[in-house]
Scaffold this active site. Structure first.
Site, PDB file in Angstrom:
ATOM      1  N   GLU A  39       0.819  -1.216   0.000  1.00 24.39           N
ATOM      2  CA  GLU A  39       0.000   0.000   0.000  1.00 24.39           C
ATOM      3  C   GLU A  39       0.857   1.273   0.000  1.00 24.39           C
ATOM      4  OE1 GLU A  39      -3.579  -0.178   2.360  1.00 24.39           O
ATOM      5  OE2 GLU A  39      -3.173   1.842   3.091  1.00 24.39           O
ATOM      6  N   ASP A  40       1.965   1.249   0.723  1.00 23.87           N
ATOM      7  CA  ASP A  40       2.693   2.503   0.990  1.00 23.87           C
ATOM      8  C   ASP A  40       4.095   2.587   0.395  1.00 23.87           C
ATOM      9  OD1 ASP A  40       0.557   3.458   2.411  1.00 23.87           O
ATOM     10  OD2 ASP A  40       1.323   2.826   4.358  1.00 23.87           O
TER      11      ASP A  40
END
Ligand code: ZN
Length: 180
Positions: A64-65
């Protein structure tokens, strides 16, 4: 790969990929402290010894990051870990309000392993908001975050009683701290 090797490799993979990120709190902690704290909570409070759950906890924010992909996760850790991390990864093409809504809606259908990581992740996040909130977050935004986390956790109940109790205490303490 032994269980120990998988866990150390997951910690190393996460540390490399999060290396330039910091948490949102005022003390600017290295981001990697967060997935390590999530995995620690799952092992110590949740008494979970399942290596795939703990590896997924260490890896839960990498796709996600960071620039890590689900294919990278599968290559290093196999298809089962990939599937758990995929469950823990928001679709970043969606607006943030929609992503938050989907977390609440989808939590009850998550696998037990993903629910356990979600329980610990939300516990750590609400505790961080009480202890060292992002400096630019007004009180109202902090309260909204905790109330949203309570709704996500409602969909994870039944996965691990000790982690659920831990979350309830962390959320109550965070709301009390926000009220001041
Ligand atoms: Zn997280």
């Amino acid at each position: 790969m032994s269980d120990t090797t998988i866990l150390l490799r997951a910690a190393h993979f996460a540390a490399r990929h999060h290396r330039r990120q910091k948490r949102k709190g005022s003390d600017g902690e290295p981001y990697i402290n967060h997935p390590i704290a999530v995995a620690d909570l799952i092992a110590s409070v949740g008494r979970v010894t399942d290596t795939l759950t703990l590896a997924a906890a260490l890896l839960h924010d990498t796709v996600e990051d960071t620039d890590a992909t689900l294919d990278d996760i599968e290559r290093e850790f196999g298809a089962e870990v990939r599937a758990i991390v995929a469950e823990l990864t928001d679709d970043k093409t969606l607006p943030s309000e929609e992503r938050k809504r989907l977390q609440v809606v989808n939590a009850p259908d998550a696998s037990r392993r993903a629910k356990i990581v979600k329980l610990a992740d939300k516990s750590i996040n609400v505790a961080d908001i009480a202890r060292d909130p992002p400096p630019h977050w007004p009180v109202e935004r902090r309260r909204e975050y905790v109330e949203w986390a309570i709704r996500v956790v409602a969909g994870c109940r039944g996965a691990n009683t000790a982690l659920e109790k831990h979350f309830d205490a962390a959320a109550a303490a965070a709301l009390a701290a926000i009220r001041g």
